[in-house]
Design a protein around this motif. Structure first.
Motif, PDB file in Angstrom:
ATOM      1  N   LEU A 154     -35.500  30.071 -28.418  1.00  6.59           N
ATOM      2  CA  LEU A 154     -35.936  31.734 -28.232  1.00  6.59           C
ATOM      3  C   LEU A 154     -37.009  31.391 -29.333  1.00  6.59           C
ATOM      4  CD1 LEU A 154     -37.885  34.054 -26.780  1.00  6.59           C
ATOM      5  CD2 LEU A 154     -35.812  35.226 -28.126  1.00  6.59           C
ATOM      6  N   SER A 155     -38.566  31.005 -28.974  1.00 12.97           N
ATOM      7  CA  SER A 155     -38.972  31.060 -30.723  1.00 12.97           C
ATOM      8  C   SER A 155     -39.609  32.547 -30.958  1.00 12.97           C
ATOM      9  CB  SER A 155     -39.431  29.743 -30.760  1.00 12.97           C
ATOM     10  OG  SER A 155     -40.260  30.043 -30.364  1.00 12.97           O
ATOM     11  N   ASN A 156     -40.609  32.261 -32.129  1.00 13.41           N
ATOM     12  CA  ASN A 156     -41.636  33.246 -32.441  1.00 13.41           C
ATOM     13  C   ASN A 156     -42.367  33.772 -33.710  1.00 13.41           C
ATOM     14  OD1 ASN A 156     -41.336  36.276 -33.417  1.00 13.41           O
ATOM     15  ND2 ASN A 156     -39.137  35.848 -33.465  1.00 13.41           N
ATOM     16  N   SER A 157     -42.869  33.894 -33.460  1.00 15.63           N
ATOM     17  CA  SER A 157     -44.317  34.446 -35.013  1.00 15.63           C
ATOM     18  C   SER A 157     -43.497  35.635 -35.384  1.00 15.63           C
ATOM     19  CB  SER A 157     -45.545  33.954 -34.280  1.00 15.63           C
ATOM     20  OG  SER A 157     -45.779  34.664 -34.141  1.00 15.63           O
ATOM     21  N   LYS A 158     -43.244  36.445 -35.371  1.00 14.46           N
ATOM     22  CA  LYS A 158     -43.069  37.997 -35.875  1.00 14.46           C
ATOM     23  C   LYS A 158     -41.996  37.645 -37.159  1.00 14.46           C
ATOM     24  CE  LYS A 158     -46.718  39.051 -33.743  1.00 14.46           C
ATOM     25  NZ  LYS A 158     -47.992  39.466 -34.529  1.00 14.46           N
ATOM     26  N   HIS A 159     -40.706  37.543 -36.483  1.00 14.19           N
ATOM     27  CA  HIS A 159     -39.490  38.193 -37.152  1.00 14.19           C
ATOM     28  C   HIS A 159     -38.116  37.441 -36.342  1.00 14.19           C
ATOM     29  CE1 HIS A 159     -40.160  41.271 -34.476  1.00 14.19           C
ATOM     30  NE2 HIS A 159     -38.994  41.162 -34.040  1.00 14.19           N
ATOM     31  N   VAL A 172     -43.977  36.936 -24.652  1.00 18.43           N
ATOM     32  CA  VAL A 172     -43.051  35.293 -25.244  1.00 18.43           C
ATOM     33  C   VAL A 172     -43.503  35.388 -23.794  1.00 18.43           C
ATOM     34  CG1 VAL A 172     -41.092  34.335 -24.508  1.00 18.43           C
ATOM     35  CG2 VAL A 172     -41.797  36.793 -25.178  1.00 18.43           C
ATOM     36  N   ARG A 173     -44.357  33.738 -24.385  1.00 20.77           N
ATOM     37  CA  ARG A 173     -44.701  32.573 -23.078  1.00 20.77           C
ATOM     38  C   ARG A 173     -43.371  32.598 -21.749  1.00 20.77           C
ATOM     39  NH1 ARG A 173     -43.398  27.267 -21.416  1.00 20.77           N
ATOM     40  NH2 ARG A 173     -44.156  26.501 -19.697  1.00 20.77           N
ATOM     41  N   VAL A 174     -42.989  32.707 -20.742  1.00 16.75           N
ATOM     42  CA  VAL A 174     -42.126  32.080 -19.336  1.00 16.75           C
ATOM     43  C   VAL A 174     -43.165  31.138 -18.484  1.00 16.75           C
ATOM     44  CG1 VAL A 174     -41.307  33.841 -20.318  1.00 16.75           C
ATOM     45  CG2 VAL A 174     -42.225  34.062 -18.521  1.00 16.75           C
ATOM     46  N   PRO A 201     -52.480  26.485 -26.927  1.00 20.53           N
ATOM     47  CA  PRO A 201     -53.324  26.982 -27.730  1.00 20.53           C
ATOM     48  C   PRO A 201     -53.414  28.164 -27.769  1.00 20.53           C
ATOM     49  CG  PRO A 201     -53.983  25.793 -26.331  1.00 20.53           C
ATOM     50  CD  PRO A 201     -52.358  26.071 -26.005  1.00 20.53           C
ATOM     51  N   ALA A 202     -52.482  29.261 -26.870  1.00 12.68           N
ATOM     52  CA  ALA A 202     -52.042  30.612 -26.648  1.00 12.68           C
ATOM     53  C   ALA A 202     -51.326  30.815 -27.579  1.00 12.68           C
ATOM     54  CB  ALA A 202     -51.688  31.021 -25.427  1.00 12.68           C
ATOM     55  N   ASP A 209     -47.060  35.952 -28.485  1.00  9.48           N
ATOM     56  CA  ASP A 209     -45.844  36.110 -29.892  1.00  9.48           C
ATOM     57  C   ASP A 209     -44.862  34.375 -30.145  1.00  9.48           C
ATOM     58  OD1 ASP A 209     -47.141  37.635 -31.027  1.00  9.48           O
ATOM     59  OD2 ASP A 209     -45.899  39.039 -29.714  1.00  9.48           O
ATOM     60  N   GLY A 210     -45.241  34.192 -28.646  1.00  5.03           N
ATOM     61  CA  GLY A 210     -43.561  33.520 -28.567  1.00  5.03           C
ATOM     62  C   GLY A 210     -43.209  32.581 -27.133  1.00  5.03           C
ATOM     63  N   GLN A 211     -42.087  32.154 -27.597  1.00  5.15           N
ATOM     64  CA  GLN A 211     -41.753  30.785 -25.963  1.00  5.15           C
ATOM     65  C   GLN A 211     -40.985  30.635 -25.991  1.00  5.15           C
ATOM     66  OE1 GLN A 211     -41.114  27.226 -26.842  1.00  5.15           O
ATOM     67  NE2 GLN A 211     -39.966  27.909 -28.485  1.00  5.15           N
ATOM     68  N   GLU A 212     -40.181  29.774 -25.262  1.00  4.66           N
ATOM     69  CA  GLU A 212     -38.694  29.330 -25.029  1.00  4.66           C
ATOM     70  C   GLU A 212     -38.364  28.338 -24.288  1.00  4.66           C
ATOM     71  OE1 GLU A 212     -37.184  29.275 -21.545  1.00  4.66           O
ATOM     72  OE2 GLU A 212     -39.551  29.753 -21.505  1.00  4.66           O
ATOM     73  N   ASN A 213     -37.781  27.686 -25.140  1.00  6.98           N
ATOM     74  CA  ASN A 213     -37.642  25.919 -24.656  1.00  6.98           C
ATOM     75  C   ASN A 213     -36.647  25.348 -24.815  1.00  6.98           C
ATOM     76  OD1 ASN A 213     -39.502  24.515 -22.660  1.00  6.98           O
ATOM     77  ND2 ASN A 213     -41.446  25.111 -23.717  1.00  6.98           N
ATOM     78  N   PRO A 214     -36.768  24.500 -24.882  1.00 10.07           N
ATOM     79  CA  PRO A 214     -35.261  23.342 -25.452  1.00 10.07           C
ATOM     80  C   PRO A 214     -35.492  22.875 -26.981  1.00 10.07           C
ATOM     81  CG  PRO A 214     -35.340  22.890 -23.279  1.00 10.07           C
ATOM     82  CD  PRO A 214     -36.669  23.657 -23.322  1.00 10.07           C
TER      83      PRO A 214
END
Length: 335
Positions: A154-159, A172-174, A201-202, A209-214
């Motif tokens: 999990l990554s994000n731009s906030k904290h 979070v993009r899923v 782009p989002a 704010d975030g996304q989850e990926n390998p």
């Protein structure tokens, strides 16, 4: 009269022999769908499969790889249906993307089911894995072998995130899976389904704010360049890949070609799994060197996420199959 009958029989037999030999030498090309290109381990698995098939058939069988889900106009969740209907011949596919059509594949998306790579292998290489392959086959696609897209982080731009409370309120993009929506909603996030093509782009505009990926996807796609400065290694689910073939295509092949195709898939899958796991440490170092703050959970912090998502099992175990879930959990416990 008897001599004439024998001659006709011999001619017929020779005709069959010639026809079979001609068929065996027939050159055929097949389409192979993947979501990611050969810049990623996923795409490399497909390319390795194509390479081995071409080499072992001496050019008689050709697999043409189409990355970026281009055979389904970028909508990766349509891949299984397109393959079953014959629009796609073969695929190296994500269990996530096929799960809407094959409910048993949701097993791998249960949050925090698999704590490590040995747990993944315990499922895919055991009785649970065989049952999952049988479920795929029953739905109209012949599964041949396993690959691996890795644990999704999990990554994000906030904290920084090291507790369930830190996820609350994050957009979070899923991927397009109802189970993913339930997992993140249970944690208090605002999950948004979108394709990977739309996700970057989002992230850039701050729409999410975030996304989850390998880690491999985070690294190669340079997700850190779109504001993803915080990365948590929470191993909440892993995504095995499946090498599959349309059933009509499979049945059209002589047994020798089926064996060749399957063994090439097994070998390509084993090669890709070993390579992707071996490169994880190097990948993580590269991500850290680019200034990303990486958080590794303590056992206690990890357990807090496990506890926070327990209700997802109550909802999804009946849909996946209680016996299958129990078998997978037992295999992991005995790994």
């Amino acid at each position: 009269m008897r001599i004439k009958s024998l001659a006709l029989a011999l001619t017929a037999a020779l005709g069959i022999t010639v026809s079979t030999a001609a068929f065996a030498q027939e050159t055929r090309e097949f389409s192979v769908s993947t979501v990611l290109s050969e810049a990623f381990p996923w795409g490399q698995a497909a390319e390795k499969w194509a390479e081995l098939v071409n080499e072992r058939s001496e050019g008689r069988l050709t697999l043409k790889v189409y990355p970026n889900a281009q055979l389904v106009s970028g909508d990766q969740t349509r891949e299984f249906s397109a393959m079953r209907s014959g629009l796609i011949d073969m695929a190296v596919a994500s269990t996530i993307n096929w799960s809407p059509q094959v409910p048993e594949l949701n097993l791998f998306s249960l949050p925090f089911l698999m704590p490590d790579e040995a747990a993944i292998d315990a499922i895919t290489q055991g009785e649970a894995g065989k049952k999952i392959f049988a479920a795929i086959d029953k739905k109209g696609v012949k599964p041949l072998a396993w690959g691996e897209n890795g644990f999704r982080e999990l990554s994000n731009s906030k904290h920084l995130i090291d507790s369930p409370e830190d996820v609350q309120g994050l957009k979070v993009r899923v991927v397009g899976s109802p189970l993913f929506l339930d997992t993140f909603s249970t944690l208090g996030a605002n999950p948004t389904q979108m394709s990977w093509a739309d996700a970057k782009p989002a992230l850039t505009t701050g729409a999410i704010d975030g996304q989850e990926n390998p880690l491999s996807v985070f690294d190669v796609a340079r997700v850190d360049q779109v504001g993803q400065n915080y990365l948590t290694l929470w191993h909440y689910m892993a995504d095995p890949l499946v090498f599959g073939v349309n059933k009509k295509v499979w049945k059209s092949l002589p047994q020798a070609d089926r064996d060749l195709l399957q063994q090439a898939a097994v070998d390509a899958g084993a090669w890709e799994i070993e390579k992707s796991r071996r490169e994880l440490t190097e990948t993580l170092v590269a991500i850290k060197e680019r200034g990303v703050e990486v958080t590794e959970l303590t056992p206690e912090q990890h357990q807090a996420f496990v506890d926070a998502t327990a209700e997802v099992y109550t909802k999804w175990t009946p849909r996946i199959g209680e016996q299958l879930v129990n078998e997978a959990q037992a295999a992991i416990a005995n790994r």
